[in-house]
Design an enzyme around this catalytic site. Structure first.
Site, mmCIF file in Angstrom:
data_model
loop_
_atom_site.group_PDB
_atom_site.id
_atom_site.type_symbol
_atom_site.label_atom_id
_atom_site.label_comp_id
_atom_site.label_asym_id
_atom_site.label_seq_id
_atom_site.Cartn_x
_atom_site.Cartn_y
_atom_site.Cartn_z
ATOM 1 N N ASP A 226 0.824 -1.207 0.000
ATOM 2 C CA ASP A 226 0.000 0.000 0.000
ATOM 3 C C ASP A 226 0.865 1.266 0.000
ATOM 4 O O ASP A 226 1.902 1.318 0.660
ATOM 5 C CB ASP A 226 -0.857 -0.020 1.277
ATOM 6 N N GLU A 298 1.522 -0.523 -5.076
ATOM 7 C CA GLU A 298 0.541 0.515 -5.379
ATOM 8 C C GLU A 298 1.259 1.857 -5.405
ATOM 9 O O GLU A 298 1.678 2.365 -4.358
ATOM 10 C CB GLU A 298 -0.571 0.577 -4.325
HETATM 11 C C1 NOJ Z 1 -4.313 3.241 -0.683
HETATM 12 C C2 NOJ Z 1 -5.515 2.409 -0.430
HETATM 13 O O1 NOJ Z 1 -5.867 1.761 -1.612
HETATM 14 C C3 NOJ Z 1 -6.591 3.322 0.098
HETATM 15 O O2 NOJ Z 1 -7.835 2.681 0.161
HETATM 16 C C4 NOJ Z 1 -6.143 3.825 1.443
HETATM 17 O O3 NOJ Z 1 -7.081 4.753 1.919
HETATM 18 C C5 NOJ Z 1 -4.779 4.492 1.366
HETATM 19 N N1 NOJ Z 1 -3.828 3.746 0.577
HETATM 20 C C6 NOJ Z 1 -4.183 4.662 2.727
HETATM 21 O O4 NOJ Z 1 -3.775 3.418 3.230
#
Ligand code: NOJ
Ligand code: MG
Length: 567
Positions: A226, A298
Site C-alpha cells: 500500500d 501501489e
Molecule cells: C491506498 C488504499 O488503496 C486506500 O484505500 C487507502 O485509503 C490508502 N492507501 C491509505 O492506506
C-alpha cells in the site's frame, strides 16, 4: 491426424528453443489477478459484512472464471477508520473477518484449488490505536522514533507553535497533528488516525519484515504494498523538514493538489526498500521452496518511477508495479487515446523489462461502468485481457457492476463507498451476498440483472465474455507474448482498436474493439481468413462464422470481436 502430430512436434521444438518463450515465463507475468474487497465479497455469518469464511466459500468461483491469484484488501485488526488501511495489529485477523483459523482454512482451500493468495501490506502507517504508536507516544521500550515526530516551528512574529512544514495530507488538511501527551507533532500522509512509521529506524524495518514472515509462514504467495510512494519523507540534515513548492494545480491550500510533492513522494530510499523486500521474499523462497512470491506495488507515480520500483539487473523490486493508466480512460476516449495510454507503459516498462500489467479498477476508483459507460465495460475488459502481461480485475467488474449512489450511514461516509458495494451473486435476497437483515453498504438496485448466477446462463453476458478471454490466455498465441513479434496493437481508425497475438507459427488472434457509437468499415486488414471465436452483445455475427480480412470488416457501434486464424 498427421498434421496435428507434426504441428505438435514443431510447437514443442519452438517452445524449447525460443529465447524468452513460454518456458521462461514466471507465473505472475501473464496472470489473471483479481482484487477482493473482503467487506463486500461474501458474508458467511449474516452480519452484513463480508468475511474470510465467505471468501473461502467463493474460491471455486475464482477458479471457474480463470483467476490465477487474488489479492485481498486488509483483513487485519483495525478500528476501521479507513476500513482496514489503519491496522492496529499487523499479525491478527480482525474479528469482523473471522479468526486466524479461518484464515488458515481459506489458504488450505486456495492451495487445493490452485489459486494464489496475496495479502495487503500497509507499511507506511499504522492505526493510532496500534500498540507501537501508543509506545511511541509514551517513549517506551525503544519505540521513541518509531514514528515521525517533531517539535514544530516557532513563529517569530506571533510566538505561536506551528507544524514543522506546510505538507498537506492525501485526504486534505495538514500532514502534521499535535500530540498532547508527547508534546510533539506526528506525521500522517493520510488520516490523523494513520500515523506514518519512520523508516529510517532499523527497528521499524525489522518489525515489518517480521510481519511479512508471519504471513509467508501461513502460506501466502505475496503482497500488495500500500501507498509505496509515501513511505519515506525528505528531512534536512538539521532535522527540520522543507516546505513543498506550490503546484499551480489547485487554489485550495487544504487540498493535496496544492503542492508538488517533491519531499513526500517517491524518495530514493523507497526504491532501495523495495529491493530489500524483494530480496527477503527471494531468500524465503530459496529456504522454503514453492513458486515465486510476488510484490504488487501501489504507486500513483510516473511510469519512469515505476520502472525503478521494478528494478533492473541485480536490483529487483516489485514484480508488479501496478499500471493504472487504463483507469484514466473515459467514455469519450478514442482508439488513439487507448493507444497513447498503452504506449506510455510499453515504451518504458516493456522496452526496458518486457513486463506489463493492466489494472482496470480498484476500491479507490469509480467502476468501469461509471468511468466508461455501461455499454463499454466489455470493451475495456476485452482490451486488458487481450494485451500481453497480467490483468488485474476488481471484484464485480467481470459482471459489469456499477457504482451505487450511497448516503452517509453510521458505518461509513466515504466518497469511495460507491465502488465498494456487495458482490452480486444471484437474483435473490441481498444478491446472495448475505442472509442478514441488512448489508454494510446497500446492494445495487440492478442486481437482478447483473449477477453471477444470471450471467452464467446468458450467452455473451459480461461474465461469459470475461471467461472466454481467460480461456484465450491459455492459447499458444497468447502464451507466446515474450517471443519477438508475439503481439502488436494499433488504432486502425479513430474508434477501432486492434490487438494481434501470434505464436509466429500457426496461430494468430485478432481483436477488434469499436469504442465509437457509429458503424465502422475497415478494408484489407490482413491477407488471411479468420474465424469468429468471441463475440460481444452488440455483434450481429455467429461464432464459427468465417471472414476474409482481404475484404471489408464491418463493426457495429460498441462491438468487440476476437478472430482466430490457424494453419
Ligand atoms: C491506498 C488504499 O488503496 C486506500 O484505500 C487507502 O485509503 C490508502 N492507501 C491509505 O492506506
Ligand atoms: Mg511515510
Amino acid at each position: 491426424m498427421f498434421t496435428r502430430t507434426l504441428l505438435g512436434l514443431i510447437t514443442v521444438v519452438v517452445a524449447l528453443s525460443a529465447p524468452g518463450g513460454s518456458s521462461d515465463v514466471d507465473w505472475w507475468e501473464n496472470a489473471a489477478l483479481y482484487q477482493i474487497y473482503p467487506r463486500s465479497f461474501q458474508d458467511s455469518d449474516g452480519d452484513g459484512v463480508g468475511d474470510l469464511q465467505g471468501i473461502a466459500s467463493r474460491l471455486a468461483y475464482l477458479k471457474e472464471i480463470g483467476i490465477t491469484a487474488t489479492w485481498l484488501s486488509p483483513v487485519f485488526a483495525s478500528p476501521m477508520s479507513d476500513f482496514g488501511y489503519d491496522i492496529s495489529d499487523f499479525k491478527a485477523i480482525d474479528p469482523v473477518f473471522g479468526t486466524l483459523d479461518d484464515f488458515d482454512e481459506m489458504i488450505a482451500k486456495a492451495k487445493a484449488l490452485g489459486i494464489k493468495i496475496i495479502l495487503d501490506f500497509v507499511p507506511n502507517h499504522s492505526s493510532d490505536e496500534c500498540e507501537w504508536f501508543e509506545k511511541s507516544v509514551n517513549r517506551q521500550d525503544g519505540y521513541d522514533d518509531f514514528y515521525v515526530w517533531h517539535d514544530g516551528k516557532l513563529n517569530e512574529q506571533t510566538g505561536a507553535r506551528e507544524p514543522p512544514s506546510n505538507w498537506v495530507s492525501v485526504f486534505g488538511g495538514p500532514q502534521w497533528t499535535w500530540n498532547e501527551v508527547r508534546q510533539q507533532y506526528f506525521l500522517h500522509q493520510f488520516q490523523v488516525k494513520q500515523p506514518d512509521m519512520n523508516f529510517s529506524s532499523p527497528m521499524v524495518r525489522e518489525h515489518l519484515l517480521e510481519v511479512l514472515r508471519f504471513w509467508l509462514d501461513r502460506g501466502v504467495d505475496g503482497f500488495r504494498i500500500d501507498a509505496v510512494p509515501h513511505i519515506f519523507e525528505y528531512r534536512n540534515e538539521d532535522g527540520s523538514y522543507p516546505d513543498e513548492p506550490l503546484s499551480g494545480w489547485s487554489d485550495n491550500p487544504d487540498s493535496y493538489d496544492y503542492h508538488d510533492h517533491v519531499y513526500t513522494k517517491d524518495q530514493p530510499e523507497t526504491v532501495q526498500l523495495l529491493y530489500e523486500w524483494r530480496e527477503f521474499l527471494e531468500k524465503y523462497q530459496e529456504e522454503h521452496g514453492g513458486d515465486s512470491r510476488v510484490l504488487l506495488a501501489e504507486a500513483y507515480s510516473p511510469v519512469e518511477t515505476l520502472s525503478l520500483y521494478f528494478g533492473n539487473g541485480e536490483q529487483r523490486g516489485a514484480q508488479l508495479p501496478m499500471n493504472f493508466q487504463l483507469m484514466y480512460l473515459n467514455g469519450y476516449s478514442t482508439a488513439y487515446d487507448v493507444k497513447n495510454s498503452i504506449d506510455y507503459w510499453m515504451q518504458t516498462m516493456w522496452a526496458q523489462h518486457q513486463t506489463a500489467n493492466w489494472v482496470v479498477g480498484n476500491h479507490d476508483t469509480n467502476r468501469e461502468a461509471d468511468r466508461m459507460g455501461a455499454h463499454k465495460v466489455d470493451l475495456l475488459n476485452v482490451i486488458v485481457n487481450a494485451l500481453p502481461g497480467a490483468s488485474v480485475t476488481y471484484y464485480g467488474e467481470e459482471i459489469g457492476m456499477a457504482n451505487v449512489a450511497t448516503e452517509c450511514t453510521e458505518i461509513s461516509c466515504d466518497g469511495r463507498d460507491g465502488e465498494r458495494t456487495p458482490m452480486q451473486w444471484s437474483p435473490t435476497k441481498n444478491a446472495g451476498f448475505s442472509t442478514g437483515s441488512g448489508t454494510w453498504l446497500p446492494v445495487s438496485e440492478d442486481y437482478e440483472r447483473y449477477n453471477v448466477q444470471t450471467e452464467r446462463g446468458v450467452a455473451r453476458s459480461t461474465l461469459q465474455i470475461f471467461k472466454g478471454l481467460q480461456e484465450l490466455k491459455k492459447s499458444s498465441a497468447f502464451q507466446a507474448f515474450k517471443t519477438a513479434g508475439g503481439f502488436s496493437y494499433e488504432a486502425v481508425s479513430t474508434h477501432v482498436f486492434q490487438i494481434i497475438r501470434s505464436n509466429q507459427l500457426n496461430e494468430e488472434y485478432r481483436i477488434y474493439v469499436n469504442l465509437g457509437n457509429g458503424i465502422e468499415v475497415l478494408n484489407g486488414l490482413s491477407d488471411k481468413v479468420y474465424e469468429f471465436v468471441l463475440l460481444t452483445s452488440y455483434s450481429p455475427r455467429r461464432l464459427g462464422e468465417l471472414i476474409d480480412l482481404r475484404d471489408r470488416l464491418v463493426l457495429m457501434p460498441y462491438e468487440a470481436i476476437v478472430l482466430r486464424w490457424s494453419a
